[in-house]
Design a protein around this motif. Structure first.
Motif, PDB file in Angstrom:
ATOM      1  N   VAL A  72       0.824  -1.294  -0.020  1.00 25.13           N
ATOM      2  CA  VAL A  72      -0.077  -0.020   0.130  1.00 25.13           C
ATOM      3  C   VAL A  72       0.928   1.328   0.274  1.00 25.13           C
ATOM      4  O   VAL A  72       1.893   1.336   0.812  1.00 25.13           O
ATOM      5  N   GLY A  75      -1.931   5.133   0.169  1.00 21.94           N
ATOM      6  CA  GLY A  75      -3.392   4.738   0.098  1.00 21.94           C
ATOM      7  C   GLY A  75      -3.972   4.254  -1.034  1.00 21.94           C
ATOM      8  O   GLY A  75      -5.007   3.820  -1.348  1.00 21.94           O
ATOM      9  N   SER A  76      -2.911   3.448  -1.810  1.00 22.26           N
ATOM     10  CA  SER A  76      -3.362   3.069  -3.282  1.00 22.26           C
ATOM     11  C   SER A  76      -2.485   1.786  -3.340  1.00 22.26           C
ATOM     12  O   SER A  76      -1.273   1.582  -2.791  1.00 22.26           O
ATOM     13  N   HIS A 109      -5.053   0.557   6.715  1.00 16.83           N
ATOM     14  CA  HIS A 109      -4.886   0.423   5.120  1.00 16.83           C
ATOM     15  C   HIS A 109      -5.300  -0.610   4.719  1.00 16.83           C
ATOM     16  O   HIS A 109      -5.413  -0.802   3.228  1.00 16.83           O
ATOM     17  N   SER A 112      -7.451   0.033   1.421  1.00 18.35           N
ATOM     18  CA  SER A 112      -7.106   0.896   0.566  1.00 18.35           C
ATOM     19  C   SER A 112      -6.723   0.585  -1.265  1.00 18.35           C
ATOM     20  O   SER A 112      -7.356   0.768  -2.105  1.00 18.35           O
ATOM     21  N   HIS A 116      -9.121  -0.104  -4.928  1.00 19.13           N
ATOM     22  CA  HIS A 116      -8.807   0.474  -6.382  1.00 19.13           C
ATOM     23  C   HIS A 116      -8.551  -0.865  -7.316  1.00 19.13           C
ATOM     24  O   HIS A 116      -8.786  -0.610  -8.337  1.00 19.13           O
TER      25      HIS A 116
END
Length: 187
Positions: A72, A75-76, A109, A112, A116
């Motif tokens: 991560v 956040g992605s 997290h 996150s 996606h």
């Protein structure tokens, strides 16, 4: 059958690579008839981006199932993994079981990067495994990984392998919007 595991980080192999290695070992040892091949970026241009080649795209397209692994990052998923995904033709993941492994510095997290990736995989028409694998990176600080973590990775691996075996190459519709749109504009 063939499982492609994707090391979606630009950094040298470390904690996430250790987790991915346990998945690869599990597939080889507990699922006869499965071969495992890791797909990793060629080199790193810095802490965020590494490059991929056409061989990586080919290996993913030829696999019966895929595990995408990403730390991560802000956040992605990493920009490195996104670059690979952007190179893939739609058919590379269409109706293909794909598992998501994410490793992060903190438990908060946990959704996150997965969220996606699920959205992106939906665009491809991939069959995303229902349960992802998320771990805090301290679980993989050393080779001495707990039995609970090994068991969770084993269940995750079995889920992805079982999906591929049961699907046996079947395709599901309707086609994703991108495929339908491409057919409309071509005709």
């Amino acid at each position: 059958m063939r499982l492609a595991t994707v090391y979606g980080s630009p950094t040298p192999p470390g904690k996430m690579a250790r987790a991915l290695g346990l998945i690869e070992r599990e597939a080889r040892e507990r699922h006869p008839g499965w071969s495992v091949e890791r797909v990793a970026p060629r080199d790193s241009a810095g802490p965020v981006v590494a490059t991929w080649d056409d061989e990586a795209v080919r290996r993913i397209g030829e696999a019966d199932a895929v595990v995408l692994a990403s730390p991560v990052y802000r956040g992605s998923l990493t920009g490195t993994l996104k670059l690979l995904i952007d190179m893939l033709p739609n058919e590379a993941l269409r109706s293909k079981p794909v598992g998501i492994l994410t490793v992060a510095a903190a438990p908060h997290h946990f959704l996150s990067a997965e969220r996606h990736l699920r959205d992106i995989l939906g665009w491809f028409g991939a069959l995303t495994a229902p349960n992802s694998a998320f771990f805090v990176d301290t679980e993989f600080r050393t080779d001495d990984v707990t039995d609970d973590v090994r068991a969770a990775l084993g269940e995750f691996t079995a889920q992805v392998v079982t999906l591929a075996e049961r699907l046996d190459g079947r395709e599901f519709g309707p086609d994703p919007l991108t495929v339908r749109y491409a057919k409309k504009t071509a005709g």
